[in-house]
Design a protein around this motif. Sequence first.
Motif, PDB file in Angstrom:
ATOM      1  N   ASP A   1      -6.304  16.730  13.909  1.00 42.19           N
ATOM      2  CA  ASP A   1      -7.148  15.976  13.225  1.00 42.19           C
ATOM      3  C   ASP A   1      -8.563  16.529  13.048  1.00 42.19           C
ATOM      4  OD1 ASP A   1      -7.403  15.396  15.812  1.00 42.19           O
ATOM      5  OD2 ASP A   1      -8.275  13.161  15.441  1.00 42.19           O
ATOM      6  N   SER A   2      -8.922  17.360  13.770  1.00 42.03           N
ATOM      7  CA  SER A   2     -10.322  17.823  13.891  1.00 42.03           C
ATOM      8  C   SER A   2     -10.396  19.074  12.835  1.00 42.03           C
ATOM      9  CB  SER A   2     -10.675  18.207  15.142  1.00 42.03           C
ATOM     10  OG  SER A   2     -11.815  19.452  15.271  1.00 42.03           O
TER      11      SER A   2
ATOM     12  N   ASN B   1     -11.514  22.140  14.439  1.00 38.85           N
ATOM     13  CA  ASN B   1     -10.539  22.907  15.199  1.00 38.85           C
ATOM     14  C   ASN B   1      -9.253  23.424  14.326  1.00 38.85           C
ATOM     15  OD1 ASN B   1     -11.547  22.219  17.542  1.00 38.85           O
ATOM     16  ND2 ASN B   1     -10.260  20.568  18.220  1.00 38.85           N
TER      17      ASN B   1
ATOM     18  N   ASP C   1      -1.710  19.585  17.847  1.00 40.82           N
ATOM     19  CA  ASP C   1      -2.743  18.792  18.725  1.00 40.82           C
ATOM     20  C   ASP C   1      -1.835  17.367  19.313  1.00 40.82           C
ATOM     21  OD1 ASP C   1      -4.833  17.868  20.041  1.00 40.82           O
ATOM     22  OD2 ASP C   1      -5.725  16.887  17.946  1.00 40.82           O
TER      23      ASP C   1
ATOM     24  N   LEU D   1      -3.373  14.414  20.530  1.00 33.34           N
ATOM     25  CA  LEU D   1      -4.170  13.171  20.153  1.00 33.34           C
ATOM     26  C   LEU D   1      -4.356  13.021  18.734  1.00 33.34           C
ATOM     27  CD1 LEU D   1      -4.611  10.591  21.884  1.00 33.34           C
ATOM     28  CD2 LEU D   1      -6.773  11.467  21.927  1.00 33.34           C
TER      29      LEU D   1
ATOM     30  N   SER E   1      -6.258  20.441  26.497  1.00 31.32           N
ATOM     31  CA  SER E   1      -7.283  20.987  27.257  1.00 31.32           C
ATOM     32  C   SER E   1      -6.357  20.889  28.805  1.00 31.32           C
ATOM     33  CB  SER E   1      -8.366  19.905  27.391  1.00 31.32           C
ATOM     34  OG  SER E   1      -7.889  18.598  27.586  1.00 31.32           O
TER      35      SER E   1
END
Lengths: 355, 125
Positions: free
Chosen positions: A12-13, A16, A57, A59, A88
Motif C-alpha cells: 500500500d506504500s 515501497n 506486504d 498490512l 520487518s
Amino acid sequence: MTTQGTALVVDDSAVNRLMLARRLETLGLEVLQAENGLEALDVLAARPGAVDVVVLDVLMPELDGYETLAAMKGTEATRHIPVLVVSSVEELDSVVRCIELGASDYLPKPINASILAARINASLAAKRLHDVEQALNRTIERQKEELSRFLSPQVAALVSSPDGEQLLAGHRREITVAFCDLRGFTAFAERADPEELMTLLSQYHRMMGEAITEHEGTLEHFAGDGVMVFFNDPIPQDDHVERSVRMAVAMRDRFAELAELWRHRGYELGFGVGIAVGHATLGRIGFDGRHDYGAIGNVTILASRLSSQAQAGQILLSPQAQAMLEELVDSEPVGELTLKGLTQPVLASNVVGIR
Amino acid sequence: MPEADVPVLDHEVLDEVLESTGNDIDFVKELIDTYLADAPAQLEDMAAAMEADNAASLVRPAHTLKSSSATVGAMRLSAVARELEMAGRSGLLEPSAREMLAEAQAESAAAAEAIGAWLARASAE
C-alpha cells in the motif's frame, strides 16, 4: 534484455512499491503493481499464468496479506505462484503465520538488494521447475490421449504406468481370447465398391468397438473383418471367461441388425466368434520402430481356428471355456472339429444363449 | 526519547539507492517526491484516528509511514511512527500518543528538509 519473469508487487506504500519495482527490474524482471490484496487478486485473475512471483506486504487496506495469501492458495490457478512476504524483523510472528498459509519465504524490511536477489532467484527457480513439470504432465496426458486412440485404453494406460516396462517386457498369464470375423466378407469385398466397403467396416468396427469397451476387453488388433480381443490382461479380471462370452453375445445380437441392413443391399454377411481359454505370453511384440502389445500362445491360435470354423451366428467355445461357462451359458455341442495346425480334433460347443 | 540517538536522515540509505540504480538521480527524485507526497496523507490519517479516538485505525497509516520512511532513510520519523503503530496496536490511545503524533509531524518536516538537502547535494555531484 530478456525478462527473467514477471513479479507482482503488492504494497500500500507507493514509496515501497516504487523501490521494490526498481530493484526487481534491475534483476531483469517485469513488474506489475497492486496497492492492496484485492487489486492483486484482480491482476492475477486478469492475467492467468503471467505472474511468476508475488512480493506481498502484510498490512494493507481492503485485503491484507494473510487474506490475499489464503485466497491465492485456495485457487488452483494461483496456488503454485511463489509468494515472498515483506516484513520487518519485529514482525516475525506474522512471517510464521504467512509461511503457514503457504508463503515461500520472507524479505526483511528495509529491503536489502542481495537478499532480494537471492530469494527472487530461488522463487523463480521453483516456479520454473513447477512450470516445466506442469508442461511435462500436460505432454504426457496428451500423449496418453493420443496413444489411447491407437491402442486399447488398457494398453495405453499400461505404457504410462510405473510397472509398465516390466509388463511390456513379457509375462505369462491365463487369458480368454475371443476371435471374431465375418462370413461372406471376402465375397463382399470383391463385389462392393470402395465406399461401400469402408462404410461397412466403419459400421462394423464401431459396433465391435463399443462392445469391447463395454466389457473392458483388450483389443489386440483389427485386421479387415477379423477382430481379436483378449481378457484378463493387462488388467486382471476374475470373470474373464464370462466377460468374453457376454461380449460375443452382445456383438452377435447387434450384428444381426447390421446384417439385415446389408441384406437389403444384396449382401449376405454372417458373424462368427471363437473363444478359448489358456495361458499365453503377453508383451511387446515387433521390431524397433513398430511394436504391438500382443498375446502369443496356443490359446490365440485355437480361438482363431474356432472362429474360422464358426457358421454365421455361431459363437464356438473351446472345451475348457465351455466347462468354465457351464453354469452361465446354454450351449450345444457341434462335434469334433479338425482345426488347421492342431494335431487333436477339438470338441467345440456353440453358445445358444446366456441363462 | 528512544529515538534521540537516531539520525533524522540516514544518508547511507539514499546513497545506496542512488548507487544501486546506477546513479539514476531521476529515479531517486521520483522516489523522494512520492514519499514527500504520501507522508502528509499518512499523518492526516493518523490525526483523524487520534481525533476519533480509534486506536485500531491508527495502526495502518503508522505502519506505512514507518516502512516508507525507512525506505528513504528518514529513520527518526520511522522510529516515531513505529511507536505510534505500537500505541495503536495496544488498543489504548494515552495522552502520550498525541504528543508522539505532534513529534511525528515535526520529524516529518525535519526529514523533508534533510532529504531536500541530500537531493541538492546529490544532484550537484
